[in-house]
Design a protein around this motif. Structure first.
Motif: not given
Length: 210
Positions: A121-146
């Motif tokens: 459950g920990h691995s599923m929750a971690a992948f879902s939460l931080y993977g989902g956040l990475a997907f949502l935040i991706w387009k709001h970060i203006p630089t490739a480095t970020g």
């Protein structure tokens, strides 16, 4: 959808190996390697990472980001996407644990945990939460480095949380791997439907008024 299908296939192969008791050598070798790193300092860090991936912190982090998405950014659709990813992952984990009913490891238990072991459950929750956040935040970060830094941080958190469960003796490595691939498949499916929805919404708004 190809990523979802491939991830689900790998999960199915792991699940079959768990059911047929053919994965013990893989688990035992990795457990020996991970727990061979044991030290007082490492144990403290592993307890921190396992706490980050537990129920209350995951719920708290999810609610905090949902508040930011709703109040400060006005992204109601992204809020619903994140809620669906987290809730769906939790439901899948509960159902599959009941289906497989795999007992937790008993060798060198540093921490205590209740319930069944596969998938983690920990691995599923971690992948879902931080993977989902990475997907949502991706387009709001203006630089490739970020964006690269965000991916590295997200991946490091996901891996560290999974590793902590093996280190503390409450999960087999195959539990962690199964959780990652199952959650990865679910996240990919959610992203596919979310993007199709946005595309249809964009087409609807672009149609000329009559």
């Amino acid at each position: 959808m190809l990523i979802a299908a491939l991830s689900l296939t790998v999960f199915a192969l792991i699940a079959l190996s768990v059911s047929d008791h053919q994965i013990h050598r893989f688990d035992d070798n990795l457990i020996g390697w991970v727990q061979g790193m044991e030290s007082p300092g490492m144990t403290k860090w592993m307890r921190v990472f396992t706490w980050i991936g537990s129920g209350r912190p995951v719920i708290t982090i999810t609610i905090m980001f949902m508040i930011v998405l709703y109040i400060f950014l006005g992204h109601r659709r992204e809020l619903l996407f994140l809620a669906a990813v987290i809730a769906g992952s939790a439901m899948l984990n509960t159902l599959l644990k009941l289906a497989f009913q795999r007992a937790r490891p008993t060798i060198h238990r540093i921490a205590e945990a209740n319930g069944y072991s596969f998938p983690s459950g920990h691995s599923m929750a971690a992948f879902s939460l931080y993977g989902g956040l990475a997907f949502l935040i991706w387009k709001h970060i203006p630089t490739a480095t970020g964006r690269v830094m965000m991916i590295i941080v997200s991946a490091a958190l996901i891996l560290a949380i999974g590793l902590s469960r093996v280190y503390l003796g409450v999960h087999y490595p195959s539990d962690i791997a199964g959780g990652y691939f199952l959650s990865g498949s679910w996240l990919a499916i959610c992203i596919w439907f979310y993007q199709r929805y946005l595309e249809r919404l964009s087409l609807l708004h672009s149609k000329p008024q009559t």
